[in-house]
Design an enzyme around this catalytic site. Structure first.
Site, PDB file in Angstrom:
ATOM      1  N   LYS A  70       0.839  -1.341   0.011  1.00 31.10           N
ATOM      2  CA  LYS A  70       0.090  -0.039  -0.050  1.00 31.10           C
ATOM      3  C   LYS A  70       0.727   1.321  -0.150  1.00 31.10           C
ATOM      4  O   LYS A  70       0.384   2.555  -0.394  1.00 31.10           O
ATOM      5  CB  LYS A  70      -0.990  -0.004   1.156  1.00 31.10           C
ATOM      6  CG  LYS A  70      -1.925  -1.015   1.127  1.00 31.10           C
ATOM      7  CD  LYS A  70      -3.120  -0.902   2.360  1.00 31.10           C
ATOM      8  CE  LYS A  70      -3.989  -1.772   2.119  1.00 31.10           C
ATOM      9  NZ  LYS A  70      -5.185  -1.866   3.159  1.00 31.10           N
ATOM     10  N   ASP A 106     -10.085   2.509   1.509  1.00 27.41           N
ATOM     11  CA  ASP A 106     -10.094   1.947   2.770  1.00 27.41           C
ATOM     12  C   ASP A 106     -11.010   2.882   3.870  1.00 27.41           C
ATOM     13  O   ASP A 106     -11.926   2.586   4.536  1.00 27.41           O
ATOM     14  CB  ASP A 106      -8.831   1.624   3.537  1.00 27.41           C
ATOM     15  CG  ASP A 106      -8.349   0.243   2.824  1.00 27.41           C
ATOM     16  OD1 ASP A 106      -9.050  -0.675   2.556  1.00 27.41           O
ATOM     17  OD2 ASP A 106      -6.873   0.278   2.804  1.00 27.41           O
TER      18      ASP A 106
HETATM   19  P1  NAP Z   1      -0.544  -3.831  12.810  1.00 26.80           P
HETATM   20  O1  NAP Z   1       0.029  -2.515  12.099  1.00 26.80           O
HETATM   21  O2  NAP Z   1      -0.219  -5.154  12.653  1.00 26.80           O
HETATM   22  O3  NAP Z   1      -1.114  -3.332  14.121  1.00 26.80           O
HETATM   23  C1  NAP Z   1      -1.728  -2.284  14.380  1.00 26.80           C
HETATM   24  C2  NAP Z   1      -1.208  -1.730  16.058  1.00 26.80           C
HETATM   25  O4  NAP Z   1      -1.924  -2.641  16.866  1.00 26.80           O
HETATM   26  C3  NAP Z   1       0.124  -1.871  16.312  1.00 26.80           C
HETATM   27  O5  NAP Z   1       0.802  -0.676  15.824  1.00 26.80           O
HETATM   28  C4  NAP Z   1       0.112  -1.822  17.759  1.00 26.80           C
HETATM   29  O6  NAP Z   1       0.135  -0.521  18.343  1.00 26.80           O
HETATM   30  C5  NAP Z   1      -0.974  -2.870  18.011  1.00 26.80           C
HETATM   31  N1  NAP Z   1      -0.625  -3.951  18.556  1.00 26.80           N
HETATM   32  C6  NAP Z   1       0.076  -4.911  17.714  1.00 26.80           C
HETATM   33  N2  NAP Z   1       0.130  -6.096  18.569  1.00 26.80           N
HETATM   34  C7  NAP Z   1      -0.564  -6.155  19.644  1.00 26.80           C
HETATM   35  C8  NAP Z   1      -0.740  -6.782  20.906  1.00 26.80           C
HETATM   36  N3  NAP Z   1      -0.419  -7.848  20.845  1.00 26.80           N
HETATM   37  N4  NAP Z   1      -1.190  -6.104  21.788  1.00 26.80           N
HETATM   38  C9  NAP Z   1      -1.690  -4.840  21.830  1.00 26.80           C
HETATM   39  N5  NAP Z   1      -1.605  -3.994  20.687  1.00 26.80           N
HETATM   40  C10 NAP Z   1      -1.036  -4.745  19.615  1.00 26.80           C
HETATM   41  O7  NAP Z   1      -2.190  -3.599  12.040  1.00 26.80           O
HETATM   42  P2  NAP Z   1      -2.776  -2.574  10.878  1.00 26.80           P
HETATM   43  O8  NAP Z   1      -2.172  -3.086   9.463  1.00 26.80           O
HETATM   44  O9  NAP Z   1      -2.726  -1.258  11.200  1.00 26.80           O
HETATM   45  O10 NAP Z   1      -4.300  -3.506  10.953  1.00 26.80           O
HETATM   46  C11 NAP Z   1      -4.729  -3.347  12.247  1.00 26.80           C
HETATM   47  C12 NAP Z   1      -6.196  -4.036  12.258  1.00 26.80           C
HETATM   48  O11 NAP Z   1      -7.205  -3.439  11.495  1.00 26.80           O
HETATM   49  C13 NAP Z   1      -6.029  -5.598  11.998  1.00 26.80           C
HETATM   50  O12 NAP Z   1      -6.686  -6.442  12.940  1.00 26.80           O
HETATM   51  C14 NAP Z   1      -6.383  -5.626  10.436  1.00 26.80           C
HETATM   52  O13 NAP Z   1      -6.668  -6.972  10.144  1.00 26.80           O
HETATM   53  C15 NAP Z   1      -7.519  -4.768  10.482  1.00 26.80           C
HETATM   54  N6  NAP Z   1      -7.792  -4.102   9.095  1.00 26.80           N
HETATM   55  C16 NAP Z   1      -9.163  -4.107   8.643  1.00 26.80           C
HETATM   56  C17 NAP Z   1      -9.262  -3.617   7.606  1.00 26.80           C
HETATM   57  C18 NAP Z   1     -11.043  -3.636   7.133  1.00 26.80           C
HETATM   58  O14 NAP Z   1     -11.391  -3.586   5.882  1.00 26.80           O
HETATM   59  N7  NAP Z   1     -11.831  -4.165   7.803  1.00 26.80           N
HETATM   60  C19 NAP Z   1      -8.514  -2.784   6.780  1.00 26.80           C
HETATM   61  C20 NAP Z   1      -7.382  -2.756   7.301  1.00 26.80           C
HETATM   62  C21 NAP Z   1      -6.873  -3.480   8.511  1.00 26.80           C
HETATM   63  P3  NAP Z   1       1.086  -0.277  19.632  1.00 26.80           P
HETATM   64  O15 NAP Z   1       2.404  -0.942  19.483  1.00 26.80           O
HETATM   65  O16 NAP Z   1       1.242   1.217  19.558  1.00 26.80           O
HETATM   66  O17 NAP Z   1       0.422  -0.626  20.736  1.00 26.80           O
END
Ligand code: NAP
Length: 293
Positions: A70, A106
């Site tokens: 992306k 998104d």
């Molecule tokens: P990411 O970068 O893997 O994680 C997001 C944040 O979550 C990290 O920066 C971290 O923040 C926190 N985190 C990670 N592991 C953790 C843990 N074990 N405990 C607590 N906090 C934790 O994910 P992303 O790409 O931003 O996506 C986030 C979520 O959105 C995912 O579940 C993804 O599947 C979902 N999503 C859904 C859509 C949709 O269309 N519905 C689209 C995009 C993404 P800190 O380190 O600052 O705490």
């Protein structure tokens, strides 16, 4: 039948084998009687530039881009929509006769989830959990919609401070979960962490009863499972909940509108149609608690 006139669209990402997009978009083309076909290609970052040159010169009308491309796709595009530029990520590309323009649907999909439920965003107080790419897109999307205040929660203050600096817009403040004294102030709480999906099923990033008021909306970006522990606890305490399927479905509908500008997609293809296709193909479980299908 795919033939020489068929419009082609594809998904570029890695992995893509479990993507919902081919189901959603091919069913949409069939329902709208459009001669188009959507394929998913597992591509590596080093091949992106060459692939985009190929898409430009062939009859592809556009593509979707997913993880991990992306951001890395952006230098290879001819133009980037202002909102996508601000977010710093592209998930939809339109091929205008060899000129590739990138968008971020998104965030459009996320915002549309609120419009659909007649939930207003202006001046609202928001809590965003997590500081990843999804959090950034959502924070910028909400600020552009005129929300009043966003607190972004991280496990470390450094990360939430860095995040706020990177967003570079007014109205967003860094927090850590320890700084969350039981707060009634938030109107919307968005889980943008992976807590609730595999391998964290049955876990919640925080107890929803500690945050918000009777009217607070709890949104979980996770769509598998359709109801995470976070949403289950919120629903059981009588709060409104939205799962990540809404964002996923509406981002797809916005992408269709970009690819098919002459077609009135809104009148022919709806959230319920997408849910039906995903259930019929066993892509999602039936009877999601918050959805009709
Ligand atoms: P990411 O970068 O893997 O994680 C997001 C944040 O979550 C990290 O920066 C971290 O923040 C926190 N985190 C990670 N592991 C953790 C843990 N074990 N405990 C607590 N906090 C934790 O994910 P992303 O790409 O931003 O996506 C986030 C979520 O959105 C995912 O579940 C993804 O599947 C979902 N999503 C859904 C859509 C949709 O269309 N519905 C689209 C995009 C993404 P800190 O380190 O600052 O705490």
């Amino acid at each position: 039948m795919i033939n020489g006139n068929t419009k082609l669209i594809c998904l570029l990402g890695s992995p893509v084998a479990h993507s919902f997009s081919p189901y959603m978009h091919n069913a949409a083309f069939e329902k709208m009687e459009i001669d188009a076909s959507y394929m998913a290609f597992d591509v590596k970052t080093e091949a992106l530039e060459t692939i985009l040159l190929g898409l430009k010169t062939m009859s592809f009308i556009g593509c979707n881009v997913t993880s991990p491309h992306k951001l890395s796709i952006m230098p290879f595009l001819d133009e980037i929509d202002e909102k996508a530029k601000l977010i710093g990520a592209v998930n939809t590309v339109v091929n205008h006769d060899g000129h590739l323009k990138g968008y971020n649907t998104d965030v459009d999909g996320f915002i549309e989830s609120f419009y659909q439920k007649q939930i207003t965003l202006k001046d609202k107080k928001i809590a965003i959990l997590g500081t990843g790419g999804a959090s950034k897109a959502i924070a910028i999307g909400l600020l552009l919609e005129g929300v009043g205040h966003i607190d972004v929660f991280s496990r470390t203050l450094k990360k939430s401070k860095d995040f706020v600096e990177e967003v570079r817009l007014k109205g967003i403040y860094p927090k850590t979960y320890e700084l969350l004294s039981d707060s009634k102030a938030y109107d919307i709480v968005v889980n943008c962490t992976p807590i609730g999906m595999h391998p964290y099923e049955g876990q919640t990033p925080l107890d929803p009863s500690r945050i918000g008021h009777d009217e607070t909306v709890f949104y979980d970006l996770i769509y598998n499972p359709r109801e995470t522990k976070f949403l289950e606890l919120a629903r059981k305490s009588g709060r409104e909940t939205i799962n990540g399927l809404d964002m996923l479905i509406f981002q797809g509908i916005y992408a269709l509108k970009y690819w098919l500008p002459g077609i009135n997609v809104d009148t022919m293809w709806h959230k319920e149609d997408v849910l039906e296709v995903l259930v019929a193909n066993n892509v999602i479980e039936k009877n999601g608690v918050n959805d009709e299908v």
